[in-house]
Design an enzyme around this catalytic site. Structure first.
Site, PDB file in Angstrom:
ATOM      1  N   TYR A 176      10.870   2.684   1.328  1.00  0.00           N
ATOM      2  CA  TYR A 176      10.513   1.256   1.290  1.00  0.00           C
ATOM      3  C   TYR A 176      11.779   0.414   1.349  1.00  0.00           C
ATOM      4  O   TYR A 176      12.660   0.539   0.498  1.00  0.00           O
ATOM      5  CB  TYR A 176       9.723   0.957   0.006  1.00  0.00           C
ATOM      6  CG  TYR A 176       9.033  -0.381  -0.006  1.00  0.00           C
ATOM      7  CD1 TYR A 176       7.678  -0.488   0.288  1.00  0.00           C
ATOM      8  CD2 TYR A 176       9.727  -1.548  -0.322  1.00  0.00           C
ATOM      9  CE1 TYR A 176       7.031  -1.714   0.270  1.00  0.00           C
ATOM     10  CE2 TYR A 176       9.097  -2.778  -0.336  1.00  0.00           C
ATOM     11  CZ  TYR A 176       7.746  -2.856  -0.043  1.00  0.00           C
ATOM     12  OH  TYR A 176       7.104  -4.077  -0.065  1.00  0.00           O
ATOM     13  N   GLN A 199       0.199   0.486   4.281  1.00  0.00           N
ATOM     14  CA  GLN A 199       0.530   1.908   4.346  1.00  0.00           C
ATOM     15  C   GLN A 199       2.021   2.107   4.562  1.00  0.00           C
ATOM     16  O   GLN A 199       2.439   2.996   5.296  1.00  0.00           O
ATOM     17  CB  GLN A 199      -0.297   2.625   5.409  1.00  0.00           C
ATOM     18  CG  GLN A 199      -0.732   4.007   4.908  1.00  0.00           C
ATOM     19  CD  GLN A 199      -1.720   4.669   5.824  1.00  0.00           C
ATOM     20  OE1 GLN A 199      -2.465   4.010   6.525  1.00  0.00           O
ATOM     21  NE2 GLN A 199      -1.735   5.981   5.832  1.00  0.00           N
ATOM     22  N   ALA A 219       7.169  -6.585   4.557  1.00  0.00           N
ATOM     23  CA  ALA A 219       5.869  -6.920   3.977  1.00  0.00           C
ATOM     24  C   ALA A 219       6.012  -7.698   2.674  1.00  0.00           C
ATOM     25  O   ALA A 219       5.171  -8.543   2.354  1.00  0.00           O
ATOM     26  CB  ALA A 219       5.062  -5.642   3.745  1.00  0.00           C
ATOM     27  N   CYS A 266     -11.621  15.356  14.153  1.00  0.00           N
ATOM     28  CA  CYS A 266     -12.907  14.685  13.956  1.00  0.00           C
ATOM     29  C   CYS A 266     -13.432  15.061  12.575  1.00  0.00           C
ATOM     30  O   CYS A 266     -13.261  16.189  12.122  1.00  0.00           O
ATOM     31  CB  CYS A 266     -13.908  15.021  15.055  1.00  0.00           C
ATOM     32  SG  CYS A 266     -14.485  16.712  15.114  1.00  0.00           S
ATOM     33  N   ALA A 288       5.552   3.529   0.305  1.00  0.00           N
ATOM     34  CA  ALA A 288       5.866   3.087  -1.051  1.00  0.00           C
ATOM     35  C   ALA A 288       5.839   4.231  -2.060  1.00  0.00           C
ATOM     36  O   ALA A 288       6.344   4.084  -3.175  1.00  0.00           O
ATOM     37  CB  ALA A 288       4.885   1.995  -1.474  1.00  0.00           C
TER      38      ALA A 288
END
EC number: 4.2.1.49
Length: 561
Positions: free
Chosen positions: A277, A267, A243, A414, A270
């Site tokens: 990471y 997400q 990323a 839920c 990190a």
């Protein structure tokens, strides 16, 4: 020297109505502990890692075995204490007390740093519990799908007139939490390009149907996104890449008139610069070796890469692209690395989720200890029956059944709030009592909930009264759930955003069909979300104050009653 955290055995939870422990109140935590390490559930079960960098279920394999053995012999008037994944004591309590009390990764604030934690971890004195890893209620990536879905739907409402059709979301990370993003995006009607540096993670999400396609180059991924958005299709692609490289490249292309994402988030893990990471330019294999041989260099390189990553996210924000932090503390790291404008874009809770928290609405989840998916489908139907006017929730349940593959014991999540949680819990208990379900169910939640967490860079970011860092609330939540009779209660530090940045609590209650369970459910599933309404009412949110009055909460220092 043998690694006490490595073992190649395969753990799967028992299924069916037969007990391995003395009662369902101890069978339930035993099965859920084992379920956390099911190879279809955990990210790295051989190392006891469930999700979230190094979020573990037990400190060592010896500790796992001791916990399991203790749960099998524990009586209904005893409580097991677990300290950072180690079973340290069994004490006489009473039938309505929790059977297990868990404290994970808690450090005195001055010492609450990754450096100090890693020292303790290396000595075998600590364990990082994340949120639901060390509290034994992780249900796979489904656990965060609806929260992510609700976030994306609300972003669509706020920025795109309620529809994400033909739009695409850029994000990073396909681990246990991040892996929910592509499916949540598709459920919300959008396409998703998710960048992941570990190909095995992409393959895992493909296998469990959380991502639709895999790409090995940015051009290939963008071609897919272009095709899908033009056709109005909602599909997702996992792009193998870093990323910290892909995000800046997309900014460059956008500024040159190229593709422009419609929402940007991230997400990656990190929150843990050492383990979570991959630094720019490093291979996964190199990273694994250097974490042991030169951890300081790994952390420094990861933090520098995160800064580049966040700089790109701010560039998207400055260009008018809705951009949100999804709670991994990456902005904090970038700021510490010298990027002063790292907090230019908001976190997802203040931007999209807080009004739900004000009404005690959050991630209610349950798992079928029978192992039979039919038990979940029957409870889905019961939820619909008891919430006749909630079409949004009904649509979610329909999509979840169609799209979400169960991992380990069948489970459902839920988002429901104060009042509904208690009603549903009591109904599930009645279904067990009547034999409609083949075995008891456990009911729990993420620690990410309205009253159970203090996390100034995530759940409690930008509180109305400035009380972001006040952590009395999760402590009170844990104490109240203990007093109310939850089956197990946990209190953790550092989940989601890393050491020094959060404190949070969890609870799980077993519905075994007994009248005793019904009384406990009535207390726990009312009191637990009520603390969230209380916390937000205290901060001055009108929605929470109105909810507290409507539900008849007695809040002397807040409502004067």
């Amino acid at each position: 020297m043998t690694n006490p955290r490595h073992n190649i055995r395969e753990i799967r939870s028992p299924r069916g109505p037969e007990l391995n422990a003395k009662s369902w109140m101890t069978e339930a935590p035993l099965r859920m502990l084992m379920n956390n390490l099911d190879p279809d559930v955990a990210e790295n079960p051989n190392e006891l890692v469930v999700y979230g960098g190094i979020g573990r279920a037990a400190r060592t394999w010896e500790d796992f075995d001791r916990i399991a053995a203790t749960l099998k012999t524990l009586t209904e008037e005893e409580t097991l204490l677990v300290q950072s994944g180690k079973p340290v004591g069994v004490f006489r309590t009473h039938k309505d007390a929790p059977r297990v009390l868990i404290a994970n990764s808690n450090l005195v604030p001055h010492w609450a740093t990754w450096d100090h934690f890693n020292e303790l971890d290396k000595k075998g004195l600590a364990m990082y519990g994340q949120m639901t890893a060390g509290s034994w209620i992780y249900i796979g990536t489904q656990g965060i799908v609806q929260g992510t879905y609700e976030t994306f739907v609300e972003a669509g409402r706020q920025h795109y007139n309620g529809s994400l059709k033909g739009k695409w979301i850029l994000t990073g990370g396909l681990g246990g939490m991040g892996g929910a993003q592509p499916l949540a995006a598709v459920m919300a009607g959008a396409c998703c390009l998710a960048v992941e540096s570990d190909e095995t993670r992409i393959d895992f999400r493909l296998r469990t149907r959380y991502v639709d396609e895999k790409a090995t180059s940015l051009d290939e991924a963008l071609a897919m996104i272009d095709k899908w958005t033009k056709a109005g299709e909602a599909k997702s692609v996992g792009l193998l890449g870093n990323a910290a490289e892909i995000f800046p490249e997309l900014v460059k292309r956008m500024k040159a008139g190229g593709p422009r994402p419609d929402i940007v988030t991230d997400q990656t893990s990190a929150h843990d610069p050492l383990n979570g990471y991959l630094p720019l330019g490093w291979t996964v294999a190199e990273h694994k070796i250097k974490r042991e041989s030169d951890p300081k260099a790994v952390e420094a390189a990861a933090r520098a890469s995160m800064k580049m990553h966040v700089e790109a996210m701010v560039a998207f924000w400055d260009a008018g692209v809705p951009t949100l932090d999804y709670g991994n503390n990456i902005r904090q790291v970038a700021k510490e690395e010298g990027f002063e404008n790292a907090f230019a874009f908001p976190g997802f809770v203040p931007a999209y989720i807080r009004p739900l928290f004000c009404r005690g609405i959050g991630p209610f989840r349950w798992a079928a200890l029978s192992g039979d998916p039919e038990d979940i489908y029957k409870t889905d139907a019961k939820v619909k029956e008891l919430t006749p006017g909630n079409t949004h929730l009904h649509n979610w349940l329909d999509m979840a059944r169609e799209r979400i593959a169960f991992q380990g014991l069948p489970a459902r999540i839920c988002w429901v709030g104060l009042g509904d949680r208690e009603r549903l819990g009591l109904a599930f208990n009645e279904m067990v009592k009547n034999g409609e379900l083949k075995a008891p169910v456990v009911i729990g939640r993420d620690h990410l909930d309205s009253g159970s967490v203090a996390s100034p860079n995530r759940e409690t970011e930008a509180m109305k009264d400035g009380s972001d860092a006040v952590s009395d609330w999760p402590l009170l939540n844990a104490l109240l759930n203990t007093a109310s009779g939850a089956t197990w209660v946990s209190l953790h530090h550092g989940g989601g955003v890393g050491m020094g940045f959060s404190q949070h609590s969890g609870m799980v209650i077993c519905a075994d069909g007994t009248d005793d369970a019904a009384r406990r459910i009535e207390r726990v599933l009312w009191n637990d979300p009520a603390t969230g309404v209380m916390r937000h009412a205290d901060a001055g949110y009108d929605i929470a104050l109105d909810c507290a009055k409507d539900k008849g909460l007695r809040l002397p220092g807040i409502l004067g009653n």
